[in-house]
Design a protein around this motif. Structure first.
Motif, PDB file in Angstrom:
ATOM      1  N   SER A  57       0.851  -1.193   0.000  1.00 45.62           N
ATOM      2  CA  SER A  57       0.000   0.000   0.000  1.00 45.62           C
ATOM      3  C   SER A  57       0.884   1.239   0.000  1.00 45.62           C
ATOM      4  O   SER A  57       1.999   1.224   0.539  1.00 45.62           O
ATOM      5  CB  SER A  57      -0.911   0.024   1.236  1.00 45.62           C
ATOM      6  OG  SER A  57      -1.829  -1.032   1.211  1.00 45.62           O
ATOM      7  N   THR A  58       0.385   2.298  -0.616  1.00 37.56           N
ATOM      8  CA  THR A  58       1.093   3.573  -0.620  1.00 37.56           C
ATOM      9  C   THR A  58       0.400   4.522   0.343  1.00 37.56           C
ATOM     10  O   THR A  58      -0.808   4.753   0.233  1.00 37.56           O
ATOM     11  CB  THR A  58       1.106   4.185  -2.028  1.00 37.56           C
ATOM     12  OG1 THR A  58       1.743   3.274  -2.931  1.00 37.56           O
ATOM     13  CG2 THR A  58       1.872   5.499  -2.034  1.00 37.56           C
ATOM     14  N   ILE A  59       1.144   5.044   1.291  1.00 37.51           N
ATOM     15  CA  ILE A  59       0.581   5.962   2.280  1.00 37.51           C
ATOM     16  C   ILE A  59       1.365   7.272   2.240  1.00 37.51           C
ATOM     17  O   ILE A  59       2.511   7.323   1.782  1.00 37.51           O
ATOM     18  CB  ILE A  59       0.605   5.373   3.692  1.00 37.51           C
ATOM     19  CG1 ILE A  59       2.053   5.121   4.135  1.00 37.51           C
ATOM     20  CG2 ILE A  59      -0.208   4.091   3.759  1.00 37.51           C
ATOM     21  CD1 ILE A  59       2.159   4.704   5.587  1.00 37.51           C
ATOM     22  N   ASN A  65       3.093  10.332   4.241  1.00 35.93           N
ATOM     23  CA  ASN A  65       3.629  10.781   5.523  1.00 35.93           C
ATOM     24  C   ASN A  65       3.109  12.191   5.784  1.00 35.93           C
ATOM     25  O   ASN A  65       3.410  13.113   5.019  1.00 35.93           O
ATOM     26  CB  ASN A  65       5.156  10.774   5.493  1.00 35.93           C
ATOM     27  CG  ASN A  65       5.774  11.081   6.845  1.00 35.93           C
ATOM     28  OD1 ASN A  65       5.310  11.963   7.570  1.00 35.93           O
ATOM     29  ND2 ASN A  65       6.846  10.383   7.178  1.00 35.93           N
ATOM     30  N   LYS A 115       5.227  10.121  -0.211  1.00 35.89           N
ATOM     31  CA  LYS A 115       4.573   8.833  -0.215  1.00 35.89           C
ATOM     32  C   LYS A 115       5.560   7.728   0.154  1.00 35.89           C
ATOM     33  O   LYS A 115       6.718   7.771  -0.223  1.00 35.89           O
ATOM     34  CB  LYS A 115       3.959   8.547  -1.588  1.00 35.89           C
ATOM     35  CG  LYS A 115       2.799   9.475  -1.936  1.00 35.89           C
ATOM     36  CD  LYS A 115       2.197   9.123  -3.282  1.00 35.89           C
ATOM     37  CE  LYS A 115       1.003  10.026  -3.600  1.00 35.89           C
ATOM     38  NZ  LYS A 115       0.406   9.702  -4.916  1.00 35.89           N
TER      39      LYS A 115
END
Length: 318
Positions: free
Chosen positions: A252-254, A256, A262
């Motif tokens: 998953s890409t989150i 910050n 990302k």
């Protein structure tokens, strides 16, 4: 001689995200904003746009940063957007942005054609907080269902082409498939990814961007990073589709919230979706296994700043 009141100076801002919209969205947004300006007797003096940029990031958007500079320099009086989330989809950011506008005497207007108040922003932020995650969940479920049915959402990998009239389905591109096998073969022989990429470029062979980008200048330029993909990316060597397997929802890409950058994180195993598609195999299993062994040997432990061991880091140039 008496003169009429001076018209307020307005600028427009438009943005679209690469993952959900098309470039034509920019033109539609600007056309709507100009109509709003005309109805409110505003003098449009400029426009700022961000194409294929997420609304969750600020620093990566040139148009957004230019707009902020104009606000701070008092270059205009009003900013017009289609929706407030064009400026930002993050509730905290849009609230702070409204405060910056007010501090510099700049007003904000959306398609309703009235100047936004703090209450308007709060309501819009609440809507985004509730609705956006629900929408993201629906999109994710749709993608998961597509993968479970053997279809692949998003762009196609090197070595494949979309099947005409069948969204999400892939067929092997025989010419590119030969290059994929060549890359694997040379990689397991001990050649560095940098040398492999240099040879492919020198021979003018089509790169992964050859048919996927409008910029034809770099269509035969190979970047060594596309072969192994670095620490988080799979690259060509790590793409399981080449052995006829679709691996979905592995990472998953989150975002910050402090750095606005990302980050990729590996999802728990029970969230991974793996679908067998043997008709899409390009690389023989023996060659695949040897390549993964070589790649593992070229990785080195990565130590975090707190001294704890983390995921191994692979040098893409090796």
């Amino acid at each position: 001689m008496m003169t009429g009141p001076t018209r307020k100076r307005a600028v427009l801002y438009a943005r679209y995200s690469s993952d959900v919209q098309k470039a034509t969205s920019i033109d539609g947004q600007l056309l709507l904003c100009r109509k709003i300006a005309a109805r409110n007797d505003l003098d449009v003096i400029g426009a700022f746009v961000d194409a294929a940029k997420s609304g969750l990031t600020e620093n990566a958007r040139d148009g957004y940063q230019q707009l902020l500079n104009g606000v701070r320099n008092h270059d205009f009086d009003v900013v017009i957007v289609e929706h407030f989330d064009r400026l930002s989809r993050d509730p905290a950011t849009i609230q702070r942005l409204k405060q910056v506008f007010e501090f510099n005497g700049v007003e904000l207007m959306d398609q309703k054609g009235v100047y936004a108040t703090a209450t308007d922003i709060s309501i819009a932020s609440l809507y985004n907080t509730i609705y956006k995650p629900q929408l993201a969940d629906k999109v994710r479920r749709g993608h998961d269902n597509a993968v479970a049915s053997g279809r692949i959402p998003g762009p196609y990998a090197y070595g494949y082409r979309p099947r005409p009239g069948a969204p999400g389905e892939r067929v092997i591109d025989e010419n590119e498939a030969k290059i994929v096998v060549r890359i694997f073969t040379e990689y397991v022989s001990g050649r560095s990814t940098r040398d492999i990429a240099a040879d492919l470029t020198r021979q003018g062979l089509p790169s992964p961007g050859a048919t996927r980008h409008k910029n034809k200048a770099g269509r035969t330029n190979w970047n060594h990073q596309c072969i192994t993909g670095g620490r988080h990316g799979r690259g060509i060597i790590g793409n399981e589709l080449y052995i006829g397997e679709i691996h979905w929802n592995v990472r998953s890409t989150i975002l910050n919230p402090e750095t606005q950058k990302k980050q990729k994180r590996r999802n728990p195993e029970d969230r991974h979706i793996i679908v067998k598609k043997p008709e899409l195999r390009i690389v023989p299993q023996v060659l695949w296994d040897r390549a993964q062994k070589v790649r593992s040997g070229r990785c080195h432990p990565y130590v975090r700043t707190d001294g704890q061991a983390a995921a191994p880091s692979c040098d893409p140039a090796q």
